[in-house]
Structure formats: structure tokens, C-alpha cells
Design a protein around this motif. Structure first.
Motif, short mmCIF file in Angstrom:
data_model
loop_
_atom_site.label_atom_id
_atom_site.label_comp_id
_atom_site.label_asym_id
_atom_site.label_seq_id
_atom_site.Cartn_x
_atom_site.Cartn_y
_atom_site.Cartn_z
N PHE A 1 5.03 1.87 -7.95
CA PHE A 1 5.23 2.77 -7.20
C PHE A 1 6.16 2.30 -5.74
N ARG A 2 4.88 0.84 -5.54
CA ARG A 2 5.01 0.81 -4.43
C ARG A 2 7.32 -0.04 -3.99
N ALA A 3 7.16 -0.34 -5.13
CA ALA A 3 8.37 -0.88 -5.60
C ALA A 3 9.72 -0.19 -5.29
N PHE A 4 9.18 0.85 -5.93
CA PHE A 4 10.17 2.06 -6.23
C PHE A 4 10.32 3.26 -4.83
N LEU A 5 9.03 2.48 -3.72
CA LEU A 5 9.74 3.24 -2.85
C LEU A 5 9.75 2.47 -1.67
N GLY B 1 13.51 2.65 1.05
CA GLY B 1 13.62 1.29 2.38
C GLY B 1 12.02 2.71 2.70
N ILE B 2 11.49 2.99 1.94
CA ILE B 2 10.03 3.25 2.65
C ILE B 2 8.96 1.89 3.26
N PRO C 1 -8.24 2.34 -0.17
CA PRO C 1 -8.12 3.06 -1.17
C PRO C 1 -6.97 4.25 -0.41
N ARG C 2 -7.50 5.01 0.83
CA ARG C 2 -6.79 5.76 1.59
C ARG C 2 -5.30 4.97 1.05
N ARG C 3 -4.70 3.98 1.86
CA ARG C 3 -3.46 3.83 1.47
C ARG C 3 -2.69 3.58 0.45
N THR D 1 0.66 6.23 -1.18
CA THR D 1 1.80 5.71 -1.19
C THR D 1 2.28 6.32 -2.68
N MET D 2 1.10 6.00 -3.72
CA MET D 2 1.01 6.73 -4.96
C MET D 2 0.99 8.51 -4.49
N VAL D 3 0.68 9.12 -3.83
CA VAL D 3 1.37 10.53 -3.69
C VAL D 3 2.64 10.85 -3.08
N ARG D 4 2.99 9.90 -2.28
CA ARG D 4 4.45 9.96 -2.31
C ARG D 4 5.45 9.57 -3.22
N ALA D 5 5.25 7.98 -4.32
CA ALA D 5 5.70 8.12 -4.82
C ALA D 5 6.14 9.35 -6.43
#
Length: 378
Positions: free
Chosen positions: A260-264, A268-269, A279-281, A285-289
Motif C-alpha cells: 500500500f505504501r509503495a503504491f501511494l 506521489g503521495i 496505528p493511526r498513521r 495510509t491503508m484507507v487512502r490506498a
């Protein structure tokens, strides 16, 4: 990995976690038993172990000797001692033992306190206890208090969250987990916290918080807890049930978090940062992805409702947390008294009632952690 491939992988992981995936809908999983829940966590646990194979190969021969064979444990002679994790050897033994848990390993976040509970009679490890900063928002806890205006952060940060708690084999067969849970509420843990954090300035707001530790919170790993329920000392409740969580979390998709992080990042995110990487971060990140992959963030509702517990370390918890009392009135729970209570209430009756723990061999730990590796001598 492109977006389409990652979306397909998300669907596959959801199916493995018990979600019902069709062309038209994604339905939440039905209630699973504890074994089913362990199986959901298993991929993330194995991923973590696989990423540490080199470290395990290098260190297991050195630290395996701290795990007891069953015949090395004499219940009447067990002599627990509490050790704060401060040295490299402590850190390595804690890390080694933590890989035995059914939940993925986490370093924790914010303020942290880690302990080993050793058996002085044989030099072996009984279990682990780790505390970390509590979540600022925790409905089951927050419903108990009417925080003073503008002081919620200050008050909540005088509590800690239990991040790791439990016994290792063969002590777990002898209800060693009950001992570790009692120890969490001990005077010695409060004093350890005071020594570590008294006068410390917070990194985010550059202020000094009171070094009081007035309560602990935790959630069960798999629904209703047999470890914390009915946990008492001389008639006083140690772990108070506050009900259940709403069944949201990230564990069922945590295996995909790096992807998920690599995808974002490819889009450019930025997913990096100093503070807010707990945990909040991860949740954000997972919701955004998921949203960018065409899914709803509601997929983080896994339906596993964990039982929430509160450990009161002071008698005036409500009035202190609400600012009515200026000083906490600590409960008197000496480590030695808690050990004596555990020995008479749980250890000795259990040792006479159950079989099999004497046959435990530490080589089984080697097999669990290095199942596909060359055998390592204990």
C-alpha cells in the motif's frame, strides 16, 4: 505492482480472512472461533519471521538456552523476578520470545516499557510484558471519564496500553500468563515507569507530563479473554472488563501494508513522517490506498470484537482523571505478594491437575521459528 494487481491481491487476502467476495459485493466474515482467528493472523506472523531469518539463525543458538524444558521446571521452586529490558541481551531475548505469539510482532510506539519475567530457580524465561503509549481516542475507556477541558491528552498520557503480555512454554501451561497479568498491576511496574519518565520532556509538545501511571488498558487477542477474566487479588478486581471493540482494525490486511505504501508513493503521495507513524498513521495510509484502488475504507471492519480491559492502579481513578483530585491514591500491590497469590491460587493447583507440560522441549521453539532452515543445536 500496478493498481489492478494490488486490487486483485486485496480481494484474495480478504477471502483468506473469511470475507465473502463476489462480483457484486464484499460481505463481512462470519464469527470465527479462536483457531480461525489465529489462522487469519498467521500470514502476517510468518512474514515477520521470514524477514528475520538471518537474525534468527545468528541468535537462536545463543538464546535458546533461556527457554526451559518441561523437566527443568519445578512448580514448588519457581521464583519469578522482574527485569526491565535495558541491555542488548534483554532486547534480543524479548524479541526472540515475541516471535512465538499468535499476533504479529510490533515494536510499539510512543512511551514504551518492556520487561522480562525470569525464573530465578533455573535462569529460564517465564514470560513478557510490554507497555506503550495509549491511543488518544479509545471509546471504551473514554466513556468512563469526563476529562477536564483541554486536558484530555495530559490525563490519557498518564495511562499506558498493554502491547504484549503472556508466558512462554512450558510456563504458559502452568497459567504463567496469569502471573504476568498480575505483575502488570504491581507497584514495581509503576515505580519503573516513574524512574524512566520522571522529568522527561515530550517530543511533540515539549512539555513535562506528570510521571504518574494510574491505569492500563488492553484488548484481548481473540474475542472474549480467558486470561483477564476473573483476574483478582485478595478479592479485588485486577482486570475490569469494559465491553468489546467495534470490530475495526488493520491486522487482516497488514501483510499488504508495504505494498500500500509503495503504491501511494508511486502516485506521489508521501507515507513517511516522524510523529504519527503508529496505528493511526497506518490506518490512514491503508484507507487512502484502498480508496484509490476503488474499495471502501470500511474493509478495515474485520468483525473481530476484542474484549477491552482496564487495570486500575489507583483507587481514585475517576476523580483523578476528571481533575477533581490532584494526586493519585495508588493501590498497594507488591510484586512479591502477587507472586505468592499466583503460586497458591493458580500455579500449584494447575501443576497437579494437568499433564503434558513436563514433556515440553525447547527444540520445539527452534522448529517453530526455523522450520525450513537447517537444524540448530539447542
Amino acid at each position: 505492482m500496478n493498481g489492478a494487481e494490488l486490487a486483485e491481491l486485496v480481494l484474495r487476502k480478504l477471502q483468506e480472512a473469511g470475507f465473502v467476495v463476489t462480483a457484486d459485493s464484499i460481505d463481512y466474515p462470519s464469527v470465527l472461533d479462536k483457531e480461525g482467528l489465529r489462522q487469519i493472523h498467521e500470514p502476517a506472523v510468518q512474514l515477520e519471521i521470514a524477514s528475520r531469518k538471518e537474525w534468527l539463525n545468528r541468535n537462536l543458538p545463543k538464546y535458546l538456552r533461556f527457554f526451559a524444558n518441561g523437566d527443568e521446571v519445578i512448580p514448588e521452586h519457581i521464583d519469578p523476578v522482574l527485569i526491565e529490558v535495558t541491555e542488548t541481551q534483554h532486547h534480543n531475548l524479548f524479541r526472540m520470545a515475541r516471535f512465538l505469539w499468535s499476533l504479529p510482532f510490533s515494536k510499539g510506539y510512543g512511551r514504551r516499557l518492556r520487561c522480562l519475567i525470569m525464573d530465578r530457580s533455573n535462569g529460564k524465561l517465564i514470560g513478557l510484558l510490554a507497555l506503550q503509549s495509549p491511543p488518544l481516542s479509545f471509546p471504551a475507556r473514554d466513556r468512563l471519564f469526563c476529562y477536564p477541558p483541554g486536558r484530555k491528552t495530559e490525563m490519557v498520557n498518564q495511562t499506558m496500553d498493554i502491547q504484549t503480555l503472556g508466558a512462554v512454554p512450558p510456563y504458559d501451561r502452568l497459567l504463567g500468563g496469569k502471573l504476568i497479568a498480575l505483575v502488570a498491576a504491581s507497584n514495581e511496574i509503576r515505580q519503573m515507569y516513574w524512574r524512566k519518565y520522571s522529568g522527561r520532556t515530550t517530543e511533540m509538545e515539549r512539555r513535562i507530563l506528570p510521571p504518574h501511571l494510574v491505569a492500563l488498558t488492553t484488548t484481548s487477542a481473540f474475542g472474549r479473554s480467558s486470561l483477564y477474566n476473573r483476574l483478582r487479588f485478595n478479592g479485588s478486581v485486577i482486570a475490569e472488563s469494559l465491553g468489546y471493540t467495534e470490530g475495526y482494525g488493520t491486522f487482516h490486511l497488514m501483510e499488504l501494508y508495504p505494498l500500500f505504501r509503495a503504491f501511494l508513493e508511486q502516485q506521489g503521495i508521501s507515507t513517511y513522517g516522524g510523529f504519527g507513524t503508529g496505528p493511526r498513521r497506518k490506518w490512514q495510509t491503508m484507507v487512502r490506498a484502498l480508496n484509490r484502488l476503488g474499495f471502501s475504507g470500511d474493509l478495515l471492519r474485520h468483525g473481530v470484537k476484542r474484549e477491552v480491559f482496564l487495570f486500575r492502579l489507583v483507587d481514585n481513578l475517576e476523580s483523578y482523571m476528571e481533575g477533581l483530585d490532584t494526586e493519585p491514591k495508588y493501590r498497594h500491590l507488591p510484586f512479591s505478594d502477587l507472586v505468592t497469590w499466583w503460586r497458591e491460587r493458580w500455579l500449584l493447583p494447575r501443576s497437579k491437575r494437568v499433564n503434558g507440560w513436563k514433556e515440553w522441549r525447547r527444540e520445539e521453539i527452534r522448529n517453530l521459528l526455523l522450520a525450513d532452515q537447517e537444524k540448530v543445536e539447542p
